[in-house]
Design an enzyme around this catalytic site. Structure first.
Site, PDB file in Angstrom:
ATOM      1  N   ASP A 134       0.746  -1.092  -0.034  1.00 36.72           N
ATOM      2  CA  ASP A 134       0.074   0.150   0.182  1.00 36.72           C
ATOM      3  C   ASP A 134       0.651   1.122   0.137  1.00 36.72           C
ATOM      4  O   ASP A 134       0.590   2.068  -0.757  1.00 36.72           O
ATOM      5  CB  ASP A 134      -0.922   0.120   1.093  1.00 36.72           C
ATOM      6  CG  ASP A 134      -2.063   1.143   1.142  1.00 36.72           C
ATOM      7  OD1 ASP A 134      -2.442   1.445  -0.187  1.00 36.72           O
ATOM      8  OD2 ASP A 134      -2.415   1.650   2.287  1.00 36.72           O
ATOM      9  N   CYS A 188     -16.940  -5.661 -15.391  1.00 32.52           N
ATOM     10  CA  CYS A 188     -17.602  -4.656 -14.887  1.00 32.52           C
ATOM     11  C   CYS A 188     -18.964  -4.370 -15.955  1.00 32.52           C
ATOM     12  O   CYS A 188     -20.018  -4.225 -15.696  1.00 32.52           O
ATOM     13  CB  CYS A 188     -17.057  -3.191 -14.657  1.00 32.52           C
ATOM     14  SG  CYS A 188     -16.353  -3.375 -13.162  1.00 32.52           S
ATOM     15  N   CYS A 191     -22.308  -2.024 -16.155  1.00 34.46           N
ATOM     16  CA  CYS A 191     -22.637  -1.608 -14.837  1.00 34.46           C
ATOM     17  C   CYS A 191     -22.121  -0.373 -14.326  1.00 34.46           C
ATOM     18  O   CYS A 191     -20.684  -0.433 -14.623  1.00 34.46           O
ATOM     19  CB  CYS A 191     -22.206  -2.668 -13.785  1.00 34.46           C
ATOM     20  SG  CYS A 191     -22.852  -2.448 -12.080  1.00 34.46           S
ATOM     21  N   CYS A 198     -21.528   7.029  -6.006  1.00 36.29           N
ATOM     22  CA  CYS A 198     -20.628   7.874  -5.192  1.00 36.29           C
ATOM     23  C   CYS A 198     -21.036   9.364  -4.606  1.00 36.29           C
ATOM     24  O   CYS A 198     -21.694  10.166  -5.156  1.00 36.29           O
ATOM     25  CB  CYS A 198     -19.410   8.286  -6.021  1.00 36.29           C
ATOM     26  SG  CYS A 198     -17.913   9.324  -5.353  1.00 36.29           S
ATOM     27  N   CYS A 214     -12.849  12.304  -2.876  1.00 37.72           N
ATOM     28  CA  CYS A 214     -13.283  11.121  -2.288  1.00 37.72           C
ATOM     29  C   CYS A 214     -13.384  11.239  -0.832  1.00 37.72           C
ATOM     30  O   CYS A 214     -12.371  11.583  -0.436  1.00 37.72           O
ATOM     31  CB  CYS A 214     -12.181  10.088  -2.819  1.00 37.72           C
ATOM     32  SG  CYS A 214     -12.154   8.306  -2.142  1.00 37.72           S
ATOM     33  N   CYS A 243     -18.982   2.689  -2.772  1.00 38.68           N
ATOM     34  CA  CYS A 243     -18.608   1.992  -4.047  1.00 38.68           C
ATOM     35  C   CYS A 243     -18.520   0.653  -4.123  1.00 38.68           C
ATOM     36  O   CYS A 243     -18.803  -0.154  -5.130  1.00 38.68           O
ATOM     37  CB  CYS A 243     -17.560   2.838  -4.722  1.00 38.68           C
ATOM     38  SG  CYS A 243     -15.742   2.617  -4.013  1.00 38.68           S
ATOM     39  N   CYS A 247     -21.609  -2.501  -5.256  1.00 41.68           N
ATOM     40  CA  CYS A 247     -20.842  -3.478  -6.235  1.00 41.68           C
ATOM     41  C   CYS A 247     -21.787  -4.775  -6.499  1.00 41.68           C
ATOM     42  O   CYS A 247     -21.667  -5.304  -5.297  1.00 41.68           O
ATOM     43  CB  CYS A 247     -19.414  -3.579  -6.309  1.00 41.68           C
ATOM     44  SG  CYS A 247     -18.831  -4.527  -7.324  1.00 41.68           S
TER      45      CYS A 247
END
Length: 390
Positions: A134, A188, A191, A198, A214, A243, A247
């Site tokens: 990360d 995806c 979709c 969001c 965000c 988000c 999904c």
């Protein structure tokens, strides 16, 4: 030892130590990623948390000379709380995003990667490697996509067939030349649920994120939040799951087989008012073990104030007055000044704001106080009547 055999042994070992998915990719430059990152930079969509130059983020050989392969790993994390405490009037709670539940995932993945490194050294002593989770230069998502862990979704997360996007990612660059896996193509399709859902329109289009909008980024900042985003945050203390929740690929996905990832409900869904009074030591003792604590207590406390305003929690007013008058941090004073006017339009709030206006010396906090006074105007309600109506 044949490289295919070594790869198979590594896959078997990864399962033995609890890694849910492992994939292998070439260490060639990420040419497409570089153009995307350049576009992000030009559009000023970056968060500022990114590490390294564009070259370092897209050329693995700059991070490890003679790099041949990147090994990507994924560990699935829970998406549901068992017996979650209820948030109710007079006892409101905030929430940490799912990726911050349980032990800090950086520690978990680094332990797994260290074990993989030791395994490789024992097999091939001449091999060298470099791991990251990360916070490294490489894009975890770009590596995982190339290594066939999952596809890059419109929500800017890697989506795996087995666990949806509820996975932590890490990678290891190595000088060993191991057979590559095939990427999984985008699934995806048409979709667009994550983009439509969001809260701040941060997903500009499928797969492109304006980090500055965000909520996951905004909750981690340390400054006064722009007012237009405060009501969007709701009771989120750290991160945002919208988000991911909407999904379809995440429907019914809840991996709870890693004991260290099982969250303490009182930690990840804490009461808001007690958060405002925590000392640094108390904050570290309660929240220091989760990844959502990495920016310290100030952003969490600021977000807790916003959460109380979201709930219009009348009973929090005395505590917010105290913060507005006495807290040494301008961000906390300013957020409290905004919050009290959001919670109630009574004469007591007005008088407290007037009092704060007379003593405030920081310009940005004074602006918050003046804005709240203007919003209140006239026509106040008696505070006692509001309390009785609760």
């Amino acid at each position: 030892m044949a490289n295919t055999q070594l790869k198979n042994e590594l896959i078997a070992y990864s399962k033995h130590i609890g890694i849910d998915k492992i994939g292998f990719a070439s260490a060639d430059p990420f040419v497409t990623l570089k153009s995307r990152l350049e576009e992000q930079q030009n559009l000023e969509f970056q968060s500022g948390f990114e590490k390294g130059t564009l070259e370092e983020r897209t050329k693995p050989e700059l991070l490890l000379p003679e790099a041949k392969t990147i090994i990507s790993i994924a560990l699935a994390y829970p998406s549901k709380l068992k017996n979650p405490p209820q948030s109710k009037k007079g006892d409101r709670r905030g929430i940490f995003c799912r990726a911050s539940w349980g032990e800090d995932y950086h520690h978990i993945l680094r332990r797994k990667l260290n074990m993989l490194e030791e395994f490789l050294v024992n097999k091939v002593p001449s091999a060298t490697s470099k791991s990251m989770v990360d916070t490294g230069e490489l894009s975890d998502r770009a590596v995982a996509e190339r290594a066939g862990i999952g596809w890059s979704g419109k929500n800017c997360a890697i989506i795996t067939p087995e666990f949806g996007s509820y996975v932590y990612l890490g990678e290891m660059i190595t000088t060993l030349d191991l057979p590559e896996d095939r990427p999984i193509f985008d699934q995806c399709g048409s979709c667009n649920k994550c983009v439509d859902a969001c809260p701040t329109d941060a997903l500009v289009q499928g797969g492109q994120l304006d980090s500055n909008k965000c909520i996951a980024f905004l909750t981690q900042t340390k400054e006064l939040l722009p007012e237009k985003y405060r009501k969007k945050i709701g009771n989120r203390l750290y991160g945002c799951d919208t988000c991911q929740v909407v999904c379809p690929e995440n429907k019914g996905k809840n991996a709870d087989h890693h004991s260290e990832m099982i969250p303490d409900p009182e930690v990840v869904k804490p009461k808001l008012l007690p958060l405002l009074k925590l000392s640094n030591r108390e904050f570290k003792e309660k929240f220091g073990g989760i990844s959502g604590s990495w920016r310290g207590k100030k952003p969490i406390q600021r977000n807790a104030i916003i959460g109380l305003a979201h709930y219009k929690e009348i009973e929090s007013l005395p505590d917010l007055y105290k913060l507005m008058h006495e807290d040494p941090r301008p961000v906390i004073r300013g957020t409290a000044a905004w919050a009290v006017a959001e919670i109630s339009k009574n004469d007591d709030v007005y008088q407290q704001l007037l009092k704060a206006e007379q003593t405030e010396s920081v310009a940005e906090v004074s602006v918050e106080i003046k804005n709240s006074l203007q919003k209140l105007g006239n026509g106040f309600k008696p505070l006692e009547k509001e309390m009785k109506n609760l």
